[in-house]
Design an enzyme around this catalytic site. Sequence first.
Site, PDB file in Angstrom:
ATOM      1  N   ASP A  20      44.811  26.820  32.857  1.00 28.71           N
ATOM      2  CA  ASP A  20      45.115  27.787  33.649  1.00 28.71           C
ATOM      3  C   ASP A  20      44.436  28.989  32.762  1.00 28.71           C
ATOM      4  O   ASP A  20      45.180  29.552  31.657  1.00 28.71           O
ATOM      5  CB  ASP A  20      46.247  28.217  34.250  1.00 28.71           C
ATOM      6  CG  ASP A  20      46.103  29.603  35.027  1.00 28.71           C
ATOM      7  OD1 ASP A  20      45.715  30.132  34.732  1.00 28.71           O
ATOM      8  OD2 ASP A  20      47.421  29.500  34.737  1.00 28.71           O
ATOM      9  N   ASN A  34      34.394  41.006  41.324  1.00 28.76           N
ATOM     10  CA  ASN A  34      33.166  41.290  41.873  1.00 28.76           C
ATOM     11  C   ASN A  34      32.507  42.940  41.722  1.00 28.76           C
ATOM     12  O   ASN A  34      33.511  42.877  41.582  1.00 28.76           O
ATOM     13  CB  ASN A  34      33.256  40.839  43.520  1.00 28.76           C
ATOM     14  CG  ASN A  34      34.581  42.089  43.861  1.00 28.76           C
ATOM     15  OD1 ASN A  34      35.048  43.055  43.602  1.00 28.76           O
ATOM     16  ND2 ASN A  34      35.922  41.057  44.463  1.00 28.76           N
ATOM     17  N   GLY A  42      40.283  33.342  44.611  1.00 25.99           N
ATOM     18  CA  GLY A  42      40.153  32.771  43.282  1.00 25.99           C
ATOM     19  C   GLY A  42      40.774  33.199  41.620  1.00 25.99           C
ATOM     20  O   GLY A  42      42.006  34.024  41.724  1.00 25.99           O
ATOM     21  N   VAL A  43      39.553  33.377  40.603  1.00 24.55           N
ATOM     22  CA  VAL A  43      40.481  33.848  38.994  1.00 24.55           C
ATOM     23  C   VAL A  43      41.092  35.201  39.464  1.00 24.55           C
ATOM     24  O   VAL A  43      41.589  35.721  38.249  1.00 24.55           O
ATOM     25  CB  VAL A  43      39.102  33.173  38.042  1.00 24.55           C
ATOM     26  CG1 VAL A  43      38.087  34.086  38.113  1.00 24.55           C
ATOM     27  CG2 VAL A  43      39.769  32.656  36.951  1.00 24.55           C
ATOM     28  N   ASP A  44      39.957  35.560  39.258  1.00 24.47           N
ATOM     29  CA  ASP A  44      40.362  37.410  39.931  1.00 24.47           C
ATOM     30  C   ASP A  44      42.127  37.747  40.003  1.00 24.47           C
ATOM     31  O   ASP A  44      42.502  38.513  39.501  1.00 24.47           O
ATOM     32  CB  ASP A  44      39.275  37.996  41.317  1.00 24.47           C
ATOM     33  CG  ASP A  44      38.648  39.747  41.067  1.00 24.47           C
ATOM     34  OD1 ASP A  44      39.629  39.933  39.721  1.00 24.47           O
ATOM     35  OD2 ASP A  44      38.025  39.801  41.637  1.00 24.47           O
ATOM     36  N   SER A 133      30.855  32.291  38.650  1.00 21.69           N
ATOM     37  CA  SER A 133      30.100  32.204  40.432  1.00 21.69           C
ATOM     38  C   SER A 133      29.851  30.896  40.692  1.00 21.69           C
ATOM     39  O   SER A 133      29.774  30.314  41.372  1.00 21.69           O
ATOM     40  CB  SER A 133      28.887  32.106  40.177  1.00 21.69           C
ATOM     41  OG  SER A 133      28.765  34.010  39.548  1.00 21.69           O
ATOM     42  N   THR A 134      30.937  29.708  40.184  1.00 22.60           N
ATOM     43  CA  THR A 134      30.872  28.202  40.482  1.00 22.60           C
ATOM     44  C   THR A 134      32.096  28.173  41.743  1.00 22.60           C
ATOM     45  O   THR A 134      32.470  26.615  42.253  1.00 22.60           O
ATOM     46  CB  THR A 134      31.192  27.922  39.252  1.00 22.60           C
ATOM     47  OG1 THR A 134      31.985  27.104  38.800  1.00 22.60           O
ATOM     48  CG2 THR A 134      29.883  27.634  38.436  1.00 22.60           C
ATOM     49  N   GLY A 135      32.687  29.456  42.481  1.00 25.40           N
ATOM     50  CA  GLY A 135      33.915  29.039  42.962  1.00 25.40           C
ATOM     51  C   GLY A 135      33.143  30.073  44.265  1.00 25.40           C
ATOM     52  O   GLY A 135      31.911  28.670  45.043  1.00 25.40           O
ATOM     53  N   TYR A 137      31.682  32.040  44.535  1.00 25.21           N
ATOM     54  CA  TYR A 137      29.911  32.078  44.761  1.00 25.21           C
ATOM     55  C   TYR A 137      28.733  31.571  44.676  1.00 25.21           C
ATOM     56  O   TYR A 137      27.846  31.638  45.026  1.00 25.21           O
ATOM     57  CB  TYR A 137      29.985  33.550  42.952  1.00 25.21           C
ATOM     58  CG  TYR A 137      30.001  34.337  43.503  1.00 25.21           C
ATOM     59  CD1 TYR A 137      30.729  35.232  45.218  1.00 25.21           C
ATOM     60  CD2 TYR A 137      29.609  35.822  42.493  1.00 25.21           C
ATOM     61  CE1 TYR A 137      31.457  36.838  45.195  1.00 25.21           C
ATOM     62  CE2 TYR A 137      30.212  36.790  43.187  1.00 25.21           C
ATOM     63  CZ  TYR A 137      31.021  37.241  43.961  1.00 25.21           C
ATOM     64  OH  TYR A 137      31.517  38.973  44.477  1.00 25.21           O
TER      65      TYR A 137
END
Length: 182
Positions: A20, A34, A42-44, A133-135, A137
């Site tokens: 994590d 963003n 997500g991670v944000d 970007s791999t989630g 986006y």
Amino acid sequence: METRTTETRIDERIVVKVGDLTREDVDAIVNAANSALLGGGGVDGAIHRAGGPAIVAECREIRRTQHPHGLPTGEAVITTGGKLVARHVIHTVGPIYGQNGGRDAALLAACYVNSVALAAKHGLASIAFPAISTGVYGYPKPEAARVARAALAKALDEHAGIREVRLVFFAPEDAKTFVENA
Ligand code: AR6
């Protein structure tokens, strides 16, 4: 009993690991944000939940003073880590895949290069990244791995003060995909 290795060193200064990101004990963790910089999923979302309100407060100030129209894709800014173990969060905005007129790879590379440069500028030595970007986006993971690896090689060449980069994946499968493609 099966033993699983959760860390793979792919370079003298780069480690790929499963875990994590919000719990990483590094000088800065990178947020896949963003352009609004006010949080998200997500991670944000996980970073803001774990770090508390001090992070979004600084993000609001950055919006007001430096980026009233939002942080452009590929750029990076730094805030406190709030309650996180990491002292800082570096916020960068990855490209939404397929919406940048063929510039997706250049923009994703810029996220890594600018984040490392910003960490170096602040005298930091260790930094941990999610797979930007791999989630949500939609960037294909094998392609993103190649871009991230090449961008980090370039950035680390330029910034000797960055001693350790950790690439942190929630899913063991995603860490494996990265190592196989980077
Ligand atoms: N630790 C490590 N990796 C994680 C964690 C975690 N705690 N949580 C998620 N991931 P995403 P994006 C992985 O969608 O594609 C947000 O709403 C996840 O499995 O977080 O850049 C922002 O506000 C995936 O592989 O980021 C933006 O609007 C990777 O982190 C938008 O999503 C990135 O997935 C940004 O989308």
